[in-house]
Enzyme design. Structure first.
Site, PDB file in Angstrom:
ATOM      1  CB  SER A  26      -1.296  -9.765 -26.154  1.00  0.00           C
ATOM      2  OG  SER A  26      -2.296  -9.375 -27.069  1.00  0.00           O
ATOM      3  CE  LYS A  58      -2.173 -13.120 -24.974  1.00  0.00           C
ATOM      4  NZ  LYS A  58      -3.052 -13.945 -25.746  1.00  0.00           N
ATOM      5  CG  HIS A 109      -5.435  -9.737 -23.610  1.00  0.00           C
ATOM      6  ND1 HIS A 109      -5.515 -10.462 -24.787  1.00  0.00           N
ATOM      7  CD2 HIS A 109      -5.030  -8.492 -23.976  1.00  0.00           C
ATOM      8  CE1 HIS A 109      -5.174  -9.701 -25.799  1.00  0.00           C
ATOM      9  NE2 HIS A 109      -4.863  -8.499 -25.340  1.00  0.00           N
ATOM     10  CG  ASN A 110      -6.447 -14.249 -25.569  1.00  0.00           C
ATOM     11  OD1 ASN A 110      -5.727 -13.278 -25.362  1.00  0.00           O
ATOM     12  ND2 ASN A 110      -6.085 -15.237 -26.347  1.00  0.00           N
ATOM     13  CD  GLU A 164      -7.916 -11.606 -28.883  1.00  0.00           C
ATOM     14  OE1 GLU A 164      -6.869 -11.198 -28.341  1.00  0.00           O
ATOM     15  OE2 GLU A 164      -7.959 -12.680 -29.516  1.00  0.00           O
TER      16      GLU A 164
HETATM   17  C1  6PG Z   1      -3.056 -12.035 -28.802  1.00  0.00           C
HETATM   18  C2  6PG Z   1      -4.068 -12.982 -29.342  1.00  0.00           C
HETATM   19  C3  6PG Z   1      -3.444 -14.299 -29.633  1.00  0.00           C
HETATM   20  C4  6PG Z   1      -4.265 -15.180 -30.538  1.00  0.00           C
HETATM   21  C5  6PG Z   1      -5.574 -15.546 -29.968  1.00  0.00           C
HETATM   22  C6  6PG Z   1      -6.557 -16.030 -30.998  1.00  0.00           C
HETATM   23  O1  6PG Z   1      -3.277 -11.557 -27.693  1.00  0.00           O
HETATM   24  O2  6PG Z   1      -2.067 -11.773 -29.477  1.00  0.00           O
HETATM   25  O3  6PG Z   1      -5.099 -13.147 -28.418  1.00  0.00           O
HETATM   26  O4  6PG Z   1      -3.104 -14.893 -28.414  1.00  0.00           O
HETATM   27  O5  6PG Z   1      -4.410 -14.575 -31.776  1.00  0.00           O
HETATM   28  O6  6PG Z   1      -5.322 -16.590 -29.061  1.00  0.00           O
HETATM   29  O7  6PG Z   1      -7.482 -16.732 -30.307  1.00  0.00           O
HETATM   30  P1  6PG Z   1      -8.585 -17.613 -30.959  1.00  0.00           P
HETATM   31  O8  6PG Z   1      -7.924 -18.497 -31.998  1.00  0.00           O
HETATM   32  O9  6PG Z   1      -9.102 -18.422 -29.823  1.00  0.00           O
HETATM   33  O10 6PG Z   1      -9.563 -16.668 -31.543  1.00  0.00           O
END
Ligand code: 6PG
Length: 461
Positions: A121, A175, A178-179, A182
């Protein structure tokens, strides 16, 4: 490194910076020559030929894949497999679905090839200058690449933001969550924007200042920091604030949705992550929204909220942020048991403090909370976080009410408040649901005064 797109290339350059010799493979000759132009003098090799690539590597080989999730990962594994030897290690560093990782891990273990699912990430800049790295797979193979991963990872207080997380798909699961977090945080921040833009009437410049102020306090985090920068950014073409020229639709690659889907499987409530996914989907119905805006009526924001609402919005977001992390961490705890990952929650909070998209000052407190009680059932009941939530909850309540009264959707904050209120409810009205299920379907019910299951003939008909 297989895949010399932005992420693969940047991770490779990061390794070179730390003195590791590397080789790259990509089907795109332009990417190969771009890398050679930039990094040949530092000892990088790169090619479009898998045989030449594998020949460049020292045995036992360690090969990292940064290719799009899904079929491309299987295609690369299929192509490389005949060229590999027993004991080689493949590391899938993309956002693969954890069930794919389990499948690949098992299939390759049968051939004595180690397979790692590893979350990375931090986006482009994280990959180049220090990401947060979430590896899972065979522990013995981790030890071989540990020095490289520790070297390239972000550092907080001298500690690298990487640790071995667990067997199988543990890394990709962490991960994924984590998302999910996010998505929740981004949803909440977008609601604070809406409240301050349409509710109070703040300009982009003022918004930039507000988020900047938040970033200098307890809410300090990567997402708040970039948000303040976004509001100050002018479009090169028109000279106007770029944010105002961007379509109000958020798409997704799917990791947030996967988080919600698996939370449902595990029966872990993650309402803020769920609603964040739903709201992105709703944003995508832009034509329908245009039509409905002329048909459906209700309260409208008038931009007349008092400026002191900013402080309440800040407090509401602060509470919601804690509650969102709590949901994600609870999901990880449940997954750890269900999938035998044996996750160390305080280590996860530690490696999320730097490099990753959800890095935030709050993670230091989350780490302490899990460290002081590894069996903590929910972050919200950690004494320090509970007293913070108890102090902030009134403003979360006010802001949800203000949103409702002004027709501003605050679904993320509302989901957080509901989770908070339900979680602290000594009594919930689910005796009634038990009774209804037994009434119409003889599904039986449990009683508070006797053990066992019971059925009642509720009516004569
Ligand atoms: C990270 C981000 C990366 C990516 C996302 C975007 O941790 O660096 O999460 O993995 O930018 O997957 O996700 P979406 O396109 O689903 O918003």
């Amino acid at each position: 490194m297989v895949g010399l797109g932005v992420m693969g290339r940047n991770v490779l350059l990061n390794m070179l910076d730390h003195g590791y010799s590397t080789a790259g493979l990509d089907t795109d000759a332009a990417k190969v020559s771009a890398l050679m132009d930039e990094a040949k003098s530092q000892g990088a090799g790169a090619t479009t030929d898998p045989n030449a690539f594998v020949a460049m590597l020292r045995k036992p080989r360690a090969i990292m894949l940064l290719v799009p999730a899904g079929a491309p990962v299987d295609a690369v594994v299929r192509e490389l497999l005949p060229l590999l030897s027993q004991g080689d290690l493949l590391i899938d560093a993309g956002n693969s679905h954890f069930t794919d990782t389990d499948r690949r891990y098992k299939a390759l273990a049968g051939k004595n090839i180690h397979f790692f699912g590893m979350g990375v990430s931090g986006g482009e800049s994280g990959a180049r200058h220090g990401p947060s790295i979430m590896p899972g797979g065979p522990k013995e193979a981790y030890e071989r690449v540990r020095p490289i991963l520790e070297a390239i990872a972000a550092k907080v207080g001298g500690e690298p933001c990487v640790t071995y997380l667990g067997p199988g798909s543990a890394g990709h699961y962490v991960k994924m969550v984590h998302n999910g977090i996010e998505y929740a945080l981004m949803q909440l921040i977008s609601e604070t924007y809406d409240l301050m833009k349409r509710g109070i009437g703040l300009s982009n410049e003022e918004l930039g200042d507000v988020y900047d102020g938040w970033n200098n306090g307890e809410l300090s985090s990567f997402l708040i920091e970039i948000t303040s920068q976004i509001f100050r950014h002018m479009d090169d073409k028109t000279g106007k604030p770029l944010v105002d020229l961007i379509l109000d639709v958020a798409r997704q690659k799917g990791t947030g949705q996967w988080t919600s889907q698996d939370a449902l499987e595990l029966k872990v409530p993650t309402p803020t992550i769920d609603i964040a996914v739903t709201m992105r989907d709703l944003s995508g119905r832009e034509t329908a929204r245009q039509t409905a805006s002329k048909v459906l009526q209700g309260a409208q924001p008038k931009g007349d909220l008092p400026p002191d609402a900013v402080k309440k919005i800040q407090n509401a977001f602060h509470a919601a942020m804690i509650i969102s992390y709590a949901q994600g961490m609870a999901q990880l705890q449940a997954a750890s048991k269900a999938y035998s990952y044996n996750l160390n929650m305080d280590a996860i909070a530690r490696i999320w403090r730097g490099g990753c998209i959800i890095r935030a000052a709050l993670l230091e407190d989350i780490r302490t909370a899990h460290k002081s009680n590894p069996e903590l059932p929910d972050l919200m009941v950690n004494p320090q976080l509970a007293s913070r939530l108890n102090a902030l909850q009134a403003d979360l309540r006010t802001i949800v009410r203000v949103g409702v009264e002004n027709g501003i959707p605050v679904a993320g904050h509302m989901a957080c408040l509901t989770y908070f209120d339900a979680y602290r409810s000594e009594w919930m009205p689910f005796n009634l649901i038990q009774a209804q299920r037994d009434f119409f379907g003889a599904h039986t019910y449990e009683r508070i005064d006797q053990k066992g299951v019971f059925h009642t003939q509720w009516s004569d008909t």
